[in-house]
Design a protein around this motif. Structure first.
Motif, mmCIF file in Angstrom:
data_model
loop_
_atom_site.group_PDB
_atom_site.id
_atom_site.type_symbol
_atom_site.label_atom_id
_atom_site.label_comp_id
_atom_site.label_asym_id
_atom_site.label_seq_id
_atom_site.Cartn_x
_atom_site.Cartn_y
_atom_site.Cartn_z
ATOM 1 N N ARG A 8 0.844 -1.209 0.000
ATOM 2 C CA ARG A 8 0.000 0.000 0.000
ATOM 3 C C ARG A 8 0.873 1.251 0.000
ATOM 4 O O ARG A 8 0.605 2.196 -0.735
ATOM 5 C CB ARG A 8 -0.933 0.007 1.222
ATOM 6 N N TRP A 9 1.914 1.263 0.835
ATOM 7 C CA TRP A 9 2.790 2.432 0.872
ATOM 8 C C TRP A 9 3.496 2.616 -0.471
ATOM 9 O O TRP A 9 3.666 3.735 -0.937
ATOM 10 C CB TRP A 9 3.824 2.286 2.003
ATOM 11 N N ARG A 10 3.909 1.507 -1.061
ATOM 12 C CA ARG A 10 4.598 1.626 -2.350
ATOM 13 C C ARG A 10 3.658 2.149 -3.431
ATOM 14 O O ARG A 10 4.085 2.874 -4.333
ATOM 15 C CB ARG A 10 5.207 0.274 -2.740
ATOM 16 N N SER A 11 2.390 1.790 -3.331
ATOM 17 C CA SER A 11 1.414 2.331 -4.276
ATOM 18 C C SER A 11 1.306 3.848 -4.117
ATOM 19 O O SER A 11 1.234 4.593 -5.108
ATOM 20 C CB SER A 11 0.051 1.659 -4.027
ATOM 21 N N SER A 12 1.306 4.316 -2.859
ATOM 22 C CA SER A 12 1.282 5.768 -2.618
ATOM 23 C C SER A 12 2.542 6.430 -3.165
ATOM 24 O O SER A 12 2.485 7.494 -3.800
ATOM 25 C CB SER A 12 1.169 6.061 -1.115
ATOM 26 N N ILE A 13 3.698 5.803 -2.921
ATOM 27 C CA ILE A 13 4.962 6.359 -3.424
ATOM 28 C C ILE A 13 4.933 6.443 -4.949
ATOM 29 O O ILE A 13 5.350 7.453 -5.534
ATOM 30 C CB ILE A 13 6.153 5.495 -2.932
ATOM 31 N N ASP A 14 4.388 5.401 -5.593
ATOM 32 C CA ASP A 14 4.310 5.419 -7.062
ATOM 33 C C ASP A 14 3.444 6.577 -7.553
ATOM 34 O O ASP A 14 3.762 7.227 -8.549
ATOM 35 C CB ASP A 14 3.748 4.084 -7.580
ATOM 36 N N ASN A 15 2.313 6.805 -6.862
ATOM 37 C CA ASN A 15 1.436 7.912 -7.263
ATOM 38 C C ASN A 15 2.134 9.262 -7.082
ATOM 39 O O ASN A 15 2.039 10.143 -7.938
ATOM 40 C CB ASN A 15 0.147 7.895 -6.427
ATOM 41 N N ILE A 16 2.796 9.415 -5.950
ATOM 42 C CA ILE A 16 3.497 10.676 -5.680
ATOM 43 C C ILE A 16 4.599 10.893 -6.718
ATOM 44 O O ILE A 16 4.782 12.004 -7.235
ATOM 45 C CB ILE A 16 4.073 10.672 -4.242
ATOM 46 N N ASP A 17 5.313 9.827 -7.056
ATOM 47 C CA ASP A 17 6.401 9.962 -8.032
ATOM 48 C C ASP A 17 5.867 10.372 -9.404
ATOM 49 O O ASP A 17 6.494 11.168 -10.112
ATOM 50 C CB ASP A 17 7.194 8.651 -8.132
ATOM 51 N N ALA A 18 4.706 9.821 -9.785
ATOM 52 C CA ALA A 18 4.119 10.218 -11.077
ATOM 53 C C ALA A 18 3.776 11.705 -11.061
ATOM 54 O O ALA A 18 3.976 12.414 -12.056
ATOM 55 C CB ALA A 18 2.877 9.380 -11.365
ATOM 56 N N ALA A 19 3.270 12.192 -9.923
ATOM 57 C CA ALA A 19 2.949 13.622 -9.798
ATOM 58 C C ALA A 19 4.221 14.461 -9.840
ATOM 59 O O ALA A 19 4.255 15.537 -10.450
ATOM 60 C CB ALA A 19 2.170 13.870 -8.506
ATOM 61 N N LEU A 20 5.276 13.980 -9.202
ATOM 62 C CA LEU A 20 6.560 14.703 -9.221
ATOM 63 C C LEU A 20 7.093 14.810 -10.655
ATOM 64 O O LEU A 20 7.572 15.871 -11.069
ATOM 65 C CB LEU A 20 7.590 13.999 -8.328
ATOM 66 N N VAL A 21 6.999 13.719 -11.402
ATOM 67 C CA VAL A 21 7.466 13.735 -12.797
ATOM 68 C C VAL A 21 6.678 14.771 -13.603
ATOM 69 O O VAL A 21 7.249 15.568 -14.352
ATOM 70 C CB VAL A 21 7.327 12.329 -13.437
ATOM 71 N N ALA A 22 5.351 14.792 -13.415
ATOM 72 C CA ALA A 22 4.515 15.740 -14.163
ATOM 73 C C ALA A 22 4.872 17.181 -13.806
ATOM 74 O O ALA A 22 4.968 18.054 -14.680
ATOM 75 C CB ALA A 22 3.035 15.464 -13.888
ATOM 76 N N LEU A 23 5.072 17.439 -12.517
ATOM 77 C CA LEU A 23 5.402 18.802 -12.087
ATOM 78 C C LEU A 23 6.777 19.231 -12.582
ATOM 79 O O LEU A 23 6.970 20.383 -12.999
ATOM 80 C CB LEU A 23 5.360 18.902 -10.563
ATOM 81 N N LEU A 24 7.728 18.315 -12.527
ATOM 82 C CA LEU A 24 9.069 18.642 -13.020
ATOM 83 C C LEU A 24 9.030 18.937 -14.519
ATOM 84 O O LEU A 24 9.673 19.884 -14.992
ATOM 85 C CB LEU A 24 10.042 17.488 -12.729
ATOM 86 N N ALA A 25 8.259 18.127 -15.263
ATOM 87 C CA ALA A 25 8.153 18.366 -16.705
ATOM 88 C C ALA A 25 7.553 19.749 -16.959
ATOM 89 O O ALA A 25 8.010 20.486 -17.834
ATOM 90 C CB ALA A 25 7.294 17.284 -17.355
ATOM 91 N N GLU A 26 6.530 20.113 -16.186
ATOM 92 C CA GLU A 26 5.902 21.423 -16.359
ATOM 93 C C GLU A 26 6.863 22.542 -15.966
ATOM 94 O O GLU A 26 6.920 23.594 -16.605
ATOM 95 C CB GLU A 26 4.618 21.510 -15.536
ATOM 96 N N ARG A 27 7.649 22.329 -14.910
ATOM 97 C CA ARG A 27 8.627 23.348 -14.511
ATOM 98 C C ARG A 27 9.625 23.610 -15.642
ATOM 99 O O ARG A 27 9.970 24.757 -15.940
ATOM 100 C CB ARG A 27 9.366 22.894 -13.249
#
Lengths: 102, 102
Positions: A8-27
């Motif tokens: 479950r925690w790894r699923s949360s980490i995966d979701n957060i990482d996908a959001a980080l990738v999207a934000l970094l790409a937008e930055r």
């Protein structure tokens, strides 16, 4: 949902990482605009105040969020180095010190 | 809104950075739970497959988002190193190689 807490925690980490990738790409989308504009307007003025203010502000935000400000600064430095490389590429400045990329 | 395009872009960058700080703080909240759980359950098994799958997945996500996969991997390495340091702190393992923190 699984009974395995680690899964479950790894699923949360995966979701957060996908959001980080999207934000970094937008930055980088935004800093790419900045780089193009600076190159087109021949803006070379270094702006160390901008960088200093950014680091100070983000260290405060990090501290408030329970994130180690030193880690945050290392993270920001990694981004800055990448933006500098992009900006230099746009200007054809391989070795010259560039303006503050922040 | 200002007529200065640089000021507008920097405002966007500031907003994105605040979101990055919040997401990073939340990511460490989750990995802190993982670290506590692993320490309590004496889970020491290294899981290199998890790390490899994460890197592969995030490189793909980065590429799709127009983000340099090599940059993304450097970014992820910075996070991994920090998580490893946290986990070792929780276990009192100063020098031992730890399990995959991802």
């Amino acid at each position: 949902m699984t009974d395995d807490p680690l899964a479950r925690w790894r699923s949360s980490i995966d979701n957060i990482d996908a959001a980080l990738v999207a934000l970094l790409a937008e930055r980088f989308n935004v800093t790419r605009e900045v780089g193009r504009w600076k190159a087109a307007h021949d803006v070379t003025a270094v702006d160390p105040d901008r960088e200093r203010r950014q680091i100070e502000r983000l260290r405060l935000l990090a501290d408030e969020a329970g994130l180690d400000p030193d880690f945050l600064e290392r993270f920001l430095r990694l981004i800055i180095d990448e933006v500098v490389a992009h900006h230099r590429g746009l200007r054809g400045e391989a070795f010259e010190a560039g303006p503050s990329p922040l």
